[in-house]
Design an enzyme around this catalytic site. Structure first.
Site, mmCIF file in Angstrom:
data_model
loop_
_atom_site.group_PDB
_atom_site.id
_atom_site.type_symbol
_atom_site.label_atom_id
_atom_site.label_comp_id
_atom_site.label_asym_id
_atom_site.label_seq_id
_atom_site.Cartn_x
_atom_site.Cartn_y
_atom_site.Cartn_z
ATOM 1 C CG HIS A 136 -1.910 0.966 1.402
ATOM 2 N ND1 HIS A 136 -1.658 2.262 1.773
ATOM 3 C CD2 HIS A 136 -3.246 0.872 1.226
ATOM 4 C CE1 HIS A 136 -2.811 2.918 1.812
ATOM 5 N NE2 HIS A 136 -3.787 2.100 1.477
ATOM 6 C CG ASP A 184 0.528 -2.396 6.173
ATOM 7 O OD1 ASP A 184 -0.476 -2.590 6.900
ATOM 8 O OD2 ASP A 184 0.485 -1.722 5.134
ATOM 9 C CD GLN A 202 -6.925 -4.693 4.058
ATOM 10 O OE1 GLN A 202 -7.884 -5.424 4.289
ATOM 11 N NE2 GLN A 202 -7.079 -3.421 3.760
ATOM 12 C CE LYS A 245 -7.375 -0.262 6.246
ATOM 13 N NZ LYS A 245 -8.016 0.002 4.961
ATOM 14 C CB CYS A 282 -3.610 3.183 -1.573
ATOM 15 S SG CYS A 282 -4.792 4.456 -1.210
HETATM 16 N N1 PMP Z 1 -1.770 -0.761 4.562
HETATM 17 C C1 PMP Z 1 -2.727 -1.533 4.027
HETATM 18 C C2 PMP Z 1 -2.394 -2.909 3.561
HETATM 19 C C3 PMP Z 1 -4.026 -1.028 3.910
HETATM 20 O O1 PMP Z 1 -4.983 -1.780 3.370
HETATM 21 C C4 PMP Z 1 -4.297 0.286 4.363
HETATM 22 C C5 PMP Z 1 -5.695 0.870 4.235
HETATM 23 N N2 PMP Z 1 -6.274 0.680 2.992
HETATM 24 C C6 PMP Z 1 -3.263 1.022 4.937
HETATM 25 C C7 PMP Z 1 -2.024 0.471 5.014
HETATM 26 C C8 PMP Z 1 -3.491 2.391 5.467
HETATM 27 O O2 PMP Z 1 -4.362 2.333 6.538
HETATM 28 P P1 PMP Z 1 -4.990 3.669 7.175
HETATM 29 O O3 PMP Z 1 -5.555 4.438 6.040
HETATM 30 O O4 PMP Z 1 -6.024 3.160 8.118
HETATM 31 O O5 PMP Z 1 -3.864 4.376 7.848
#
Ligand code: PMP
Length: 415
Positions: free
Chosen positions: A132, A209, A212, A235, A373
């Site tokens: 991401h 990270d 998910q 999430k 993203c």
């Molecule tokens: N890493 C991953 C794998 C994600 O799916 C996301 C959210 N789509 C993020 C980071 C960023 O998370 P947040 O927007 O809650 O900071």
């Protein structure tokens, strides 16, 4: 503080679970909502919603400051939530749990402190092709400032990491490996334990990270032996604006502060400031108190469910949807890893993903469209974007059927 009680332990009964998520009863465009954008954000159980109301109705006061009862209640609830997070991910010590705004801030915290402190010219940081942007851009900024290099673990067509290539990337210049536990776009569950072991053989720390992962599997940071683990409350059925950074105490203690301000200091003078202990050293200013408490309530909620049953149900939906989609002409699923979470990204020949998403919305089906993203990943697949359906524990098999039927209808209209 009278914590809002979650209901007593229950077996895995979708109808019962759905009753706890009132938003799932709403309609969109006159159709029952089929919410399949859980990888972007999950819905919230009544208990989490109630905890916000309860906090602002009955307990609102700043933490760590007051001697009066409400401030003590607020502080206790905030601290208790940290303990819940610690237990939820099996961290050794609640001092290793830092509240942040979310995964993005957790990663930025590490890049701005550990990264700034340890990375020098010529050093390398390893990420993967499927990251991401939140796990790319902070490292890129750091590498730009330090004249260091970002190295990228390649993937195969299925969306699995090439572990042999990863091994080759690890070297004496590597200062950190930072990879995603589960890909938000492909659904790939990465072999993070092996990734960590291989890095540790060379004494390289690893950040995971977990944005998910936390809502779909039991995460045990002690078992993984990761050095940093980041995730977001929203999430995992918790509030937005609250997240967590887990870090091993040995690293957190050696790291400089992230932001300066109230609460993170021991003594301040115009000549010199000394900093507080972890975790407060990394929590400058008034935190998201209601959010932290709400995250604790989301954890209470998840603790009453069985992750094996959640996994089984999600895999049933994933496999059923995958089989049905493979039968539809023109559909190509992006991300077919052997070890996959309940995320299906796909494209349909000749149809723009955005048009498909808009059409599905008119039928009540909420899916994500675009790059999710993960632009470098889209570039790797040579596609502009995908449609993504992501299932959570509260989705029903009947909803998967509605999704498949709606998809077929949308394709027939748009073709
Ligand atoms: N890493 C991953 C794998 C994600 O799916 C996301 C959210 N789509 C993020 C980071 C960023 O998370 P947040 O927007 O809650 O900071």
């Amino acid at each position: 503080m009278d914590a809002v009680k979650t209901k007593p332990a229950k077996s895995f009964n979708i109808d019962e679970i759905r009753k706890d998520f009132p938003i799932l009863e709403r309609t969109v465009h006159g159709k029952p909502l089929v919410y399949l954008d859980n990888a972007a954000t999950s819905q919230k159980p009544q208990a989490v919603i109630d905890s916000h109301v309860d906090f602002y109705l009955n307990h609102n006061a700043n933490i760590h400051r007051g001697v009066y009862q409400m401030s003590t209640e607020s502080t206790d609830a905030y601290d208790e939530s940290r303990t819940k997070v610690k237990e939820f991910i099996n961290a050794p010590d609640s001092r290793e749990i830092i509240f942040t705004r979310g995964t993005t801030e957790s990663i930025n915290l590490v890049s701005n402190t550990f990264g700034r402190f340890n990375v020098k010219s010529g050093d390398e940081i390893i990420v993967s092709t499927m990251e991401h942007h939140a796990n790319i851009v902070p490292w890129q900024i750091l590498c730009g400032e330090k004249n260091a290099m970002l190295r990228v673990i390649p993937i195969n067509e299925k969306g699995e990491l090439l572990m042999d290539e990863y091994k080759k990337l690890l070297n004496e210049k590597t200062k950190l490996v930072s990879v995603t536990h589960i890909s938000n776009t492909l659904g790939t569950i990465n072999p993070v334990k092996e990734i960590i072991e291989l890095a540790h053989e060379k004494k390289i720390p690893v950040m995971i990270d977990g944005a998910q992962a936390v809502a779909h599997m039991r995460v045990d940071v002690r078992d993984l032996d990761c050095d940093f683990y980041a995730f977001s409350g929203h999430k995992m059925f918790g509030p937005t604006g609250i997240g967590v950074l887990y870090g091993k105490a040995e690293y957190l203690e050696a790291m400089p502060p992230y932001q300066g301000g109230g609460d993170m200091i021991r003594n301040v003078s115009f000549e010199k400031t000394t900093y507080g202990e972890i975790p407060t050293k990394f929590e400058a200013g008034t935190p998201n108190i209601a959010g932290s408490i709400g995250l604790g309530i989301a954890i209470d909620y998840l603790n009453k469910l069985d992750f094996n049953q959640i996994h089984e149900h999600e895999m049933k939906m994933l496999n059923y949807a995958t089989n049905e989609m493979e039968k539809i002409e023109g559909v190509r699923i992006i991300g077919t890893a052997k070890n996959k979470a309940s995320v299906i990204s796909f494209i349909v020949e000749g149809i723009n993903p955005m048009d498909l998403g808009i059409m599905l919305d008119t039928m009540g089906v909420a899916v994500r469209t675009g790059q999710h993203c993960t632009e470098p990943l889209m570039t790797w697949y040579c596609i502009p974007g995908t449609v993504r359906a992501s299932f959570a524990m509260y989705n029903r098999m009947e909803e998967v059927d509605i999704f498949i039927k709606s998809l077929k209808k949308a394709i027939s209209i748009l073709k």
